[in-house]
Design a protein around this motif. Sequence first.
Motif, short mmCIF file in Angstrom:
data_model
loop_
_atom_site.label_atom_id
_atom_site.label_comp_id
_atom_site.label_asym_id
_atom_site.label_seq_id
_atom_site.Cartn_x
_atom_site.Cartn_y
_atom_site.Cartn_z
N CYS A 1 0.82 -1.21 0.00
CA CYS A 1 0.00 0.00 0.00
C CYS A 1 0.86 1.26 0.00
CB CYS A 1 -0.95 -0.01 1.19
SG CYS A 1 -2.27 -1.26 1.04
N TRP B 1 1.85 1.78 -3.42
CA TRP B 1 0.76 2.40 -4.18
C TRP B 1 0.50 3.84 -3.72
CZ3 TRP B 1 1.02 -0.97 -7.60
CH2 TRP B 1 0.76 -2.34 -7.43
N LYS C 1 -5.88 -1.42 -7.07
CA LYS C 1 -4.61 -1.64 -6.37
C LYS C 1 -4.85 -2.43 -5.08
CE LYS C 1 -2.37 2.48 -8.27
NZ LYS C 1 -1.80 3.82 -7.99
N SER D 1 -3.19 -6.12 -4.01
CA SER D 1 -2.57 -6.37 -2.70
C SER D 1 -3.21 -7.58 -2.03
CB SER D 1 -2.72 -5.14 -1.81
OG SER D 1 -2.08 -4.02 -2.37
#
Length: 203
Positions: free
Chosen positions: A90, A93, A174, A178
């Motif tokens: 994360c 991202w 995204k 993950s």
Amino acid sequence: MYRELKELLFSPDVFFTQKKKEKIDLLIPAIIILIGSMIGLISSFAIGDFLNTVELRHISVILTPENFLVLLLKPFIAWFLLAGIFYCFCRLWSGNGSFVETLQNTGYGALPLTIFTVFPIIDGIFINSNVNMPQMVGLGTVIFFDLLMLLFVLWSGYLWTYAMERSHEIAHEKAIVSAAIAVLLYLIYHLVNNLGIINLFLH
């Protein structure tokens, strides 16, 4: 509490949106992991009893104080590792959530996995009461419970998607990536960990 758990399992977007507004609290996620850990210990007894029953003591599960502690702590270690993986992805991202928040919501997302830990006990009881069943039937139950496990892992992956999306304010796509990576790692671990049980029925 019931309403919140129902919301978590079936409306994770609403649940984690609300959690974003609240103070971070690790108590309930830790209880979810602890329950899964304790049920996992009971499963180990059930499987160990089955292995002893069919005269396979050389691969029996023997609970010593050392491996009792390992079995108890393993889910907590996995929780922290999984949260670390989520947090790294994360951040990659450009997410903005904290590790503690990631840890909290990873624990919430593990609820389906905790629910699933009950099924190996049922499996163990079924096998113990049918020790003379054909090998293919035994193998069939192993495959059935593995497929059931897959559904619950995907369910957790579904929850983790919204958990990471809301925790880190990243794009839904995204968050899916993950969660998919986490699910894949879990499935690889489970496959390696259970090859021995499958081989048991094949030989």
